[in-house]
Write a protein that holds these residues in place. Structure first.
Motif, PDB file in Angstrom:
ATOM      1  N   THR A   1       0.818  -1.221   0.000  1.00 57.30           N
ATOM      2  CA  THR A   1       0.000   0.000   0.000  1.00 57.30           C
ATOM      3  C   THR A   1       0.847   1.264   0.000  1.00 57.30           C
ATOM      4  O   THR A   1       0.295   2.365  -0.108  1.00 57.30           O
ATOM      5  N   GLN A   2       2.160   1.087   0.125  1.00 52.15           N
ATOM      6  CA  GLN A   2       3.081   2.229   0.244  1.00 52.15           C
ATOM      7  C   GLN A   2       2.607   3.201   1.336  1.00 52.15           C
ATOM      8  O   GLN A   2       2.513   4.424   1.115  1.00 52.15           O
ATOM      9  N   THR A   3       2.269   2.576   2.489  1.00 52.49           N
ATOM     10  CA  THR A   3       1.863   3.382   3.658  1.00 52.49           C
ATOM     11  C   THR A   3       2.658   2.893   4.865  1.00 52.49           C
ATOM     12  O   THR A   3       3.332   1.859   4.789  1.00 52.49           O
ATOM     13  N   ILE A   4       2.551   3.611   5.967  1.00 57.69           N
ATOM     14  CA  ILE A   4       3.138   3.154   7.233  1.00 57.69           C
ATOM     15  C   ILE A   4       2.068   2.359   7.969  1.00 57.69           C
ATOM     16  O   ILE A   4       0.936   2.834   8.107  1.00 57.69           O
ATOM     17  N   GLN A   5       2.398   1.139   8.402  1.00 59.37           N
ATOM     18  CA  GLN A   5       1.415   0.255   9.017  1.00 59.37           C
ATOM     19  C   GLN A   5       1.726   0.026  10.502  1.00 59.37           C
ATOM     20  O   GLN A   5       2.897  -0.117  10.871  1.00 59.37           O
ATOM     21  N   PRO A   6       0.709  -0.043  11.343  1.00 59.02           N
ATOM     22  CA  PRO A   6       0.936  -0.389  12.755  1.00 59.02           C
ATOM     23  C   PRO A   6       1.299  -1.862  12.874  1.00 59.02           C
ATOM     24  O   PRO A   6       0.858  -2.679  12.060  1.00 59.02           O
ATOM     25  N   VAL A   7       2.100  -2.213  13.870  1.00 60.49           N
ATOM     26  CA  VAL A   7       2.409  -3.620  14.172  1.00 60.49           C
ATOM     27  C   VAL A   7       1.677  -3.944  15.473  1.00 60.49           C
ATOM     28  O   VAL A   7       1.978  -3.368  16.520  1.00 60.49           O
ATOM     29  N   THR A   8       0.662  -4.809  15.370  1.00 61.08           N
ATOM     30  CA  THR A   8      -0.215  -5.063  16.520  1.00 61.08           C
ATOM     31  C   THR A   8      -0.198  -6.538  16.909  1.00 61.08           C
ATOM     32  O   THR A   8      -0.579  -7.401  16.124  1.00 61.08           O
ATOM     33  N   TYR A   9       0.292  -6.802  18.110  1.00 59.74           N
ATOM     34  CA  TYR A   9       0.421  -8.177  18.595  1.00 59.74           C
ATOM     35  C   TYR A   9      -0.725  -8.522  19.541  1.00 59.74           C
ATOM     36  O   TYR A   9      -1.261  -7.644  20.208  1.00 59.74           O
ATOM     37  N   ASP A  10      -1.042  -9.820  19.627  1.00 57.31           N
ATOM     38  CA  ASP A  10      -1.917 -10.292  20.709  1.00 57.31           C
ATOM     39  C   ASP A  10      -1.136 -10.218  22.022  1.00 57.31           C
ATOM     40  O   ASP A  10       0.089 -10.043  22.029  1.00 57.31           O
ATOM     41  N   GLU A  11      -1.847 -10.386  23.116  1.00 52.95           N
ATOM     42  CA  GLU A  11      -1.216 -10.393  24.447  1.00 52.95           C
ATOM     43  C   GLU A  11      -0.333 -11.639  24.599  1.00 52.95           C
ATOM     44  O   GLU A  11      -0.769 -12.745  24.280  1.00 52.95           O
ATOM     45  N   MET A  12       0.906 -11.475  25.071  1.00 50.01           N
ATOM     46  CA  MET A  12       1.798 -12.639  25.223  1.00 50.01           C
ATOM     47  C   MET A  12       1.320 -13.522  26.375  1.00 50.01           C
ATOM     48  O   MET A  12       1.149 -13.053  27.505  1.00 50.01           O
TER      49      MET A  12
END
Ligand code: ISE
Length: 336
Positions: free
Chosen positions: A319-330
């Motif tokens: 998408t040529q955008t900046i993307q968030p990196v979102t994890y589940d809870e460890m």
């Protein structure tokens, strides 16, 4: 346990190098069986090492009397054999990536949680490279203040595996995604991938080089160059800009040759030679920990976290955008 008996699934190049190192260089373990979809080739490898050949990984895990499993198949089949090992209660080493998607990695995490113990280690061998371990120690002690910026490069002379624009992140820079998260001891917040001016040597339809830009939750900013058709050599760089010093990953030591009015040092042609010591340390430590009933190396959660960041980077590239990196809870099982 006297000697760890290992069964290996996937007798391709990396699988054979692991059989060679375990059976002829390292201590405390032996690969006693192998399996591969290519039955004829599997039998040739088995005969070469004097070990048993099985038609399927599942049959080998069930019948070969192994204590632990190594998965070195193509990436798409990692989940199948890691799951088979977990269901049989066997420790399992899986070459990177744990699985091609975060969803598949999460299924493996859930299987481990159901088993009630960690059984899986992922083959992110750079954590075992002496140079990266020196960097980790220097950063962790904060001897040089806070890390602020990282400038990295992952350069291949060429790539043989099937390769497209996603591969730069998902096959190559997945090593940086894991090792930099380990070096800094924190997760990522955003991912971005931008194209450079493409080399004339790039494969059809491939943008090469690419630059991946990551930020961490504490704000450290990382840029990683991936240049996979440089046509010259294999070159891995990691420069850490700290408040009070600049730290650089040591270059492999080779003799300086002065000849024909030229002075120079040999460099690696590809990745199979650059990290030989890292692979040996990684497997000796895996053997020792497995015999002690522990997983000390990169866990299934690390494999999941890597693929979450890789998926965000791939979406950023598309998408040529900046993307968030979102994890589940460890889960607590993975909290050290
Ligand atoms: C390869 O698959 C690896 O895992 C190597 O470690 C990496 O350096 C190379 O770029 C990949 O293609």
């Amino acid at each position: 346990m006297s000697e760890l008996k290992i069964g290996l699934v996937g007798t391709g190049a990396i699988g054979r190098t692991h059989i060679e190192r375990i059976n002829n260089k390292l201590a405390g373990a032996k690969v006693i069986a192998c399996a591969d979809v290519n039955a004829d080739f599997c039998k040739k490898v088995a005969d070469q090492y004097g070990i048993a050949a099985y038609a399927t990984g599942e049959e080998m895990i069930e019948k070969a009397g192994v204590d632990a499993v190594i998965v070195t198949t193509s990436d798409a089949y990692h989940e199948q054999y890691v799951m088979a090992a977990i269901q049989a209660g066997k420790y399992v080493f899986c070459e990177k990536p744990l699985a091609p998607s975060a969803e598949a990695c999460k299924r493996i995490v859930e299987a481990e949680l159901a088993a009630g113990k960690q059984l899986v280690q992922v083959g992110f061998m750079r954590r075992y490279d002496p140079g990266y371990r020196q960097l980790k120690e220097a950063i962790q002690t904060r001897k040089y203040g806070e890390p602020l910026l990282l400038h990295c490069a992952h350069r291949n002379a060429s790539v043989t595996e099937p390769w497209d624009n996603a591969s730069a992140v998902e096959n190559s820079m997945v090593h940086e995604i894991d090792v930099l998260r380990w070096l800094l001891g924190e997760d990522y917040a955003t991912a971005e991938v931008r194209y450079g001016k493409s080399t004339r040597k790039a494969k059809e339809g491939l943008h090469d080089p690419q630059i991946m830009i990551l930020t961490t939750k504490s704000g450290v900013r990382i840029d990683v160059e991936s240049f996979v058709c440089n046509g010259q050599c294999y070159d891995i760089r990691c420069e850490v800009v700290c408040e009070d010093a600049i730290l650089n990953l040591p270059k492999p030591a080779t003799i300086e040759v002065l000849a024909d009015t030229v002075r120079g040092n040999a460099v690696d042609a590809d990745w199979t030679t650059r990290f030989v010591e890292a692979y040996n340390v990684e497997f000796q430590e895996w053997i020792n920990a497995t015999k002690a009933g522990r997983v000390d190396g990169p866990s299934a959660w690390d494999g999941y976290a890597c693929q979450v960041a890789a998926a965000a980077a791939s979406k950023a590239r598309e998408t040529q955008t900046i993307q968030p990196v979102t994890y589940d809870e460890m889960p607590a099982l993975y909290k050290k």
